[in-house]
Design an enzyme around this catalytic site. Structure first.
Site, PDB file in Angstrom:
ATOM      1  N   ASP A  97       0.859  -1.164   0.102  1.00 54.33           N
ATOM      2  CA  ASP A  97       0.033  -0.187   0.176  1.00 54.33           C
ATOM      3  C   ASP A  97       0.936   1.184  -0.027  1.00 54.33           C
ATOM      4  O   ASP A  97       1.672   1.570   1.018  1.00 54.33           O
ATOM      5  CB  ASP A  97      -1.006   0.121   1.311  1.00 54.33           C
ATOM      6  CG  ASP A  97      -1.964   0.710   1.245  1.00 54.33           C
ATOM      7  OD1 ASP A  97      -3.123   0.223   1.528  1.00 54.33           O
ATOM      8  OD2 ASP A  97      -2.203   1.650   0.528  1.00 54.33           O
ATOM      9  N   ASP A 196      -2.917   4.770  -2.592  1.00 52.04           N
ATOM     10  CA  ASP A 196      -4.025   5.337  -1.601  1.00 52.04           C
ATOM     11  C   ASP A 196      -4.247   6.902  -2.201  1.00 52.04           C
ATOM     12  O   ASP A 196      -3.511   7.425  -2.552  1.00 52.04           O
ATOM     13  CB  ASP A 196      -3.127   5.541  -0.078  1.00 52.04           C
ATOM     14  CG  ASP A 196      -4.339   5.877   0.831  1.00 52.04           C
ATOM     15  OD1 ASP A 196      -4.949   5.276   0.999  1.00 52.04           O
ATOM     16  OD2 ASP A 196      -4.049   6.891   1.197  1.00 52.04           O
ATOM     17  N   GLU A 246      -6.348   3.672  -5.872  1.00 50.33           N
ATOM     18  CA  GLU A 246      -7.649   4.021  -5.091  1.00 50.33           C
ATOM     19  C   GLU A 246      -8.185   5.422  -5.474  1.00 50.33           C
ATOM     20  O   GLU A 246      -7.580   6.384  -5.398  1.00 50.33           O
ATOM     21  CB  GLU A 246      -7.569   4.182  -3.603  1.00 50.33           C
ATOM     22  CG  GLU A 246      -8.780   4.258  -2.768  1.00 50.33           C
ATOM     23  CD  GLU A 246      -8.432   4.695  -1.435  1.00 50.33           C
ATOM     24  OE1 GLU A 246      -7.659   5.288  -0.861  1.00 50.33           O
ATOM     25  OE2 GLU A 246      -9.596   4.420  -0.477  1.00 50.33           O
ATOM     26  N   HIS A 320     -11.148  -2.228   4.532  1.00 51.46           N
ATOM     27  CA  HIS A 320     -10.779  -1.690   5.646  1.00 51.46           C
ATOM     28  C   HIS A 320     -11.525  -0.399   6.161  1.00 51.46           C
ATOM     29  O   HIS A 320     -11.545   0.151   7.353  1.00 51.46           O
ATOM     30  CB  HIS A 320      -9.291  -1.705   6.165  1.00 51.46           C
ATOM     31  CG  HIS A 320      -8.713  -0.491   5.107  1.00 51.46           C
ATOM     32  ND1 HIS A 320      -8.636  -0.664   3.959  1.00 51.46           N
ATOM     33  CD2 HIS A 320      -8.380   0.572   5.423  1.00 51.46           C
ATOM     34  CE1 HIS A 320      -8.162   0.137   3.116  1.00 51.46           C
ATOM     35  NE2 HIS A 320      -7.838   1.256   4.289  1.00 51.46           N
ATOM     36  N   ASP A 321     -12.180   0.262   4.817  1.00 50.03           N
ATOM     37  CA  ASP A 321     -12.797   1.580   5.491  1.00 50.03           C
ATOM     38  C   ASP A 321     -14.357   1.295   5.328  1.00 50.03           C
ATOM     39  O   ASP A 321     -15.222   2.269   5.490  1.00 50.03           O
ATOM     40  CB  ASP A 321     -12.443   2.579   4.260  1.00 50.03           C
ATOM     41  CG  ASP A 321     -10.986   2.752   4.373  1.00 50.03           C
ATOM     42  OD1 ASP A 321     -10.654   3.019   3.293  1.00 50.03           O
ATOM     43  OD2 ASP A 321     -10.658   2.661   5.361  1.00 50.03           O
TER      44      ASP A 321
HETATM   45  O1  TEU Z   1      -9.110   5.954   2.230  1.00 53.12           O
HETATM   46  C1  TEU Z   1      -9.672   7.103   1.545  1.00 53.12           C
HETATM   47  C2  TEU Z   1     -10.748   6.918   1.516  1.00 53.12           C
HETATM   48  O2  TEU Z   1     -11.627   7.622   0.491  1.00 53.12           O
HETATM   49  C3  TEU Z   1     -11.860   6.507   2.663  1.00 53.12           C
HETATM   50  O3  TEU Z   1     -10.945   6.857   3.944  1.00 53.12           O
HETATM   51  C4  TEU Z   1     -12.908   7.641   2.835  1.00 53.12           C
HETATM   52  O4  TEU Z   1     -12.354   8.780   2.596  1.00 53.12           O
HETATM   53  C5  TEU Z   1     -13.425   7.781   4.365  1.00 53.12           C
HETATM   54  O5  TEU Z   1     -13.693   6.575   4.952  1.00 53.12           O
HETATM   55  C6  TEU Z   1     -14.197   8.998   4.611  1.00 53.12           C
HETATM   56  O6  TEU Z   1     -15.410   8.332   4.293  1.00 53.12           O
HETATM   57  C7  TEU Z   1      -7.685   5.657   2.136  1.00 53.12           C
HETATM   58  C8  TEU Z   1      -7.481   4.504   2.907  1.00 53.12           C
HETATM   59  O7  TEU Z   1      -7.935   3.430   2.517  1.00 53.12           O
HETATM   60  C9  TEU Z   1      -7.814   5.026   4.455  1.00 53.12           C
HETATM   61  O8  TEU Z   1      -7.784   3.774   5.186  1.00 53.12           O
HETATM   62  C10 TEU Z   1      -7.187   6.242   4.836  1.00 53.12           C
HETATM   63  O9  TEU Z   1      -7.873   6.658   6.154  1.00 53.12           O
HETATM   64  C11 TEU Z   1      -7.057   7.383   3.945  1.00 53.12           C
HETATM   65  O10 TEU Z   1      -7.157   7.054   2.495  1.00 53.12           O
HETATM   66  C12 TEU Z   1      -6.183   8.398   4.367  1.00 53.12           C
HETATM   67  O11 TEU Z   1      -4.898   7.748   4.069  1.00 53.12           O
END
Ligand code: TEU
Ligand code: CA
Length: 542
Positions: A97, A196, A246, A320-321
């Site tokens: 990542d 990311d 992403e 994970h989000d």
């Molecule tokens: O995620 C970015 C992202 O789009 C989500 O975190 C979303 O913006 C957030 O849940 C608000 O709705 C990436 C990673 O996957 C995430 O874990 C990180 O927190 C983020 O970037 C910052 O690096």
């Protein structure tokens, strides 16, 4: 692009919640080595590892202090090298990542910037203090996207946590740093990279207030995103790697542009529009009703759009989000197996590369946490406060967090039915889901489990070019079912899913179309080619 890229199935490991082997309550790299045989049994080709670099963990490692390091919390380079070599023996490749939009404010670059070093101040987006915040932009985690630094009398931009300072990609020195970081990990045997929020790296030249939204329209899909992606591909030599971007809040056209193989930028992209259908008015923190016709319509729109613009998607329903898709979309209480396998059939049947997020292959569900104190994610904790400030009761705010929290997908894996699920001998960094019966041992011991359905899906996709390489042809979608074909050199495969709790009688045209097919996989014991059961999903070959 790796020649077999379209055949691959990817498996995402959220390292801190996968397998702990030293009793500190956090998953680690040694734990991945321990579980490699399990992953090989599933048949996956790549494991995408969440960030394990030195970090203060404000955002669980997405705040990187040193890009060429391994945080002792997760292991060391000896273990990492062993992971690469052990994975290779099992034909599993490693994808890392790459968090290139922002670094931690503890990174030495940012520390030098704070010390007044102009070279490193130009690594970031600093703005002079002119009496007010530079713009009214809102951080993705809530609050202002700018942080004031008194000793510099400047603000710096942070689209996420205030300890995640956005980098200035206009600066050739910054671009050079990241080419070097990619080469470093490539030299260690890494053959895949997830980038990311990579479509946020091209910032505007003029910073202005947004009176129509939260500012994202000014920094999303900026003018140089493709140029920077192509530069990384060329200068770091990524043609023999698999790359996935992403893509936050992107469009079909832009996403296809970034993943059009002729542009030699990225191989594929994660888009999120299909996972926002249950957002009310597009607002993550406003709980709307799930609308499957809209869901299917969006998936179809993206499939048709990618065919038209020659892009390539990474398909996923969990990460994970995200909350666990089966809890979000279906009646898991009464149809746990059917909901899990129907969503999996859709994900693996769509044209693009399928991603399995750890735990979905055993049907992990959202926890029923009764207190905000059980949550750990900064975004969840911050929005809990914001929602109450905006007038919600504590109960309403907790209910909203329960539906939306990223922690829903971050609970540790249960490997067995013991108290801590065999995840750790210590105290887990976050509570495990109390559902002890959802664990790997029980799944692998039951040949009718969700696990074996996933294993079959992976295998069917590998042995059918129609699924890995075929085109996409919509047949039908409505409030309940979605039917589409995948065609390849005269071979045709039909994917039929019902993501609702209603039995559906197929119309004559559809019956006529599928009746001479062979059912390759079905999440029910049989199918009469007439009635589709609740959450029934099938792949039919002719
Ligand atoms: O995620 C970015 C992202 O789009 C989500 O975190 C979303 O913006 C957030 O849940 C608000 O709705 C990436 C990673 O996957 C995430 O874990 C990180 O927190 C983020 O970037 C910052 O690096
Ligand atoms: Ca550990």
């Amino acid at each position: 692009m790796q020649k077999d890229m379209k055949k691959y199935t990817f498996y995402q490991i959220y390292l801190r919640s996968f397998q702990d082997t030293n009793g500190d309550g956090y998953g680690d790299l040694e734990g991945v080595i321990k579980r490699l045989p399990y992953l090989a049994k599933l048949g996956i080709d790549f494991i995408w590892l969440s960030p394990f670099y030195k970090s203060h963990q404000y955002d669980n490692g997405y705040d990187v202090d040193d890009y060429k390091s391994i945080d002792p919390l997760f292991g060391n380079f000896e273990i990492f090298d062993r992971l690469v070599s052990e994975s290779k023996k099992l034909n599993i490749q490693i994808m890392l990542d790459m968090v290139f939009n922002h670094s931690s404010t503890h990174h030495k670059w940012f520390q030098k910037a704070l010390d007044g070093d102009k070279k490193y101040q130009d690594y970031y987006i600093f703005k002079d203090n002119e009496g007010k915040v530079p713009t009214n932009w809102v951080s993705k985690f809530g609050g202002s996207a700018w942080k004031y630094v008194e000793k510099l009398d400047k603000y710096y931009l942070h689209l996420f946590h205030e300890n995640q300072a956005d980098l200035n990609w206009e600066n050739p020195e910054v671009r050079k740093e990241f080419v070097d970081i990619l080469k470093f990990w490539k030299a260690k045997g890494v053959t895949g990279f997830r980038f990311d929020v990579i479509n946020l790296i091209s910032k505007p030249t003029v910073y202005e207030d947004d009176f129509l939204g939260d500012g994202r329209r000014f920094y999303t899909d900026g003018p140089k995103v493709l140029e920077y992606m192509h530069m990384l591909h060329e200068e770091a030599g990524l043609d023999d790697c698999v790359t996935v971007g992403e893509l936050s809040s992107t469009t079909i056209e832009n996403s296809a542009k970034y993943t059009n193989l002729n542009n030699e930028a990225f191989d594929m992209g994660f888009n999120f529009h299909h996972l926002k259908v249950d957002y009310k008015d597009g607002n993550k923190w406003s709980i709307g009703q799930m609308n499957f016709k809209k869901f299917y319509e969006l998936l179809n729109e993206w499939q048709v759009g990618f065919e038209k613009y020659n892009g390539w998607a990474a398909w996923f329903m969990n990460n994970h989000d995200q909350p666990r898709a089966i809890s979000r979309f279906g009646n898991v209480k009464d149809f746990h197996y059917e909901v899990s396998t129907a969503i999996a059939t859709l994900t693996h049947g769509l044209k693009g590369s399928p991603y399995i997020y750890q735990g979905e292959e055993i049907g992990m569900i959202n926890p029923d946490f009764e207190s905000i104190d059980m949550y750990k994610d900064y975004e969840s904790l911050n929005y809990y406060k914001i929602l109450i400030e905006e007038g919600m009761s504590n109960e309403e705010a907790l209910y909203t967090i329960k539906q939306r929290s990223r922690d829903n997908g971050r609970l540790p894996i249960r490997w067995d039915d013991s108290e801590n699920g065999g995840f750790t001998e210590g105290n887990p960094w976050i509570l495990l889901n109390p559902e002890k019966n959802i664990n790997y041992n029980d799944a692998v011991a039951n040949e009718k489990s969700i696990f074996y359905f996933y294993k079959d899906l992976v295998s069917i996709r590998k042995s059918n070019m129609s699924l890995s390489h075929g085109d996409y042809e919509l047949i039908h979608y409505d409030d309940n079912i979605y039917i589409f074909n995948r065609n390849y050199k005269g071979d045709k495969i039909t994917i039929l899913v019902n993501l609702t709790e209603e039995k559906i009688i197929l119309n004559d045209d559809i019956k006529e179309m599928i009746s001479d097919g062979d059912v390759l996989i079905n999440n029910y014991n049989d199918f009469d080619f007439d009635t589709v059961n609740e959450y029934q999903s099938m792949i039919i070959k002719y």
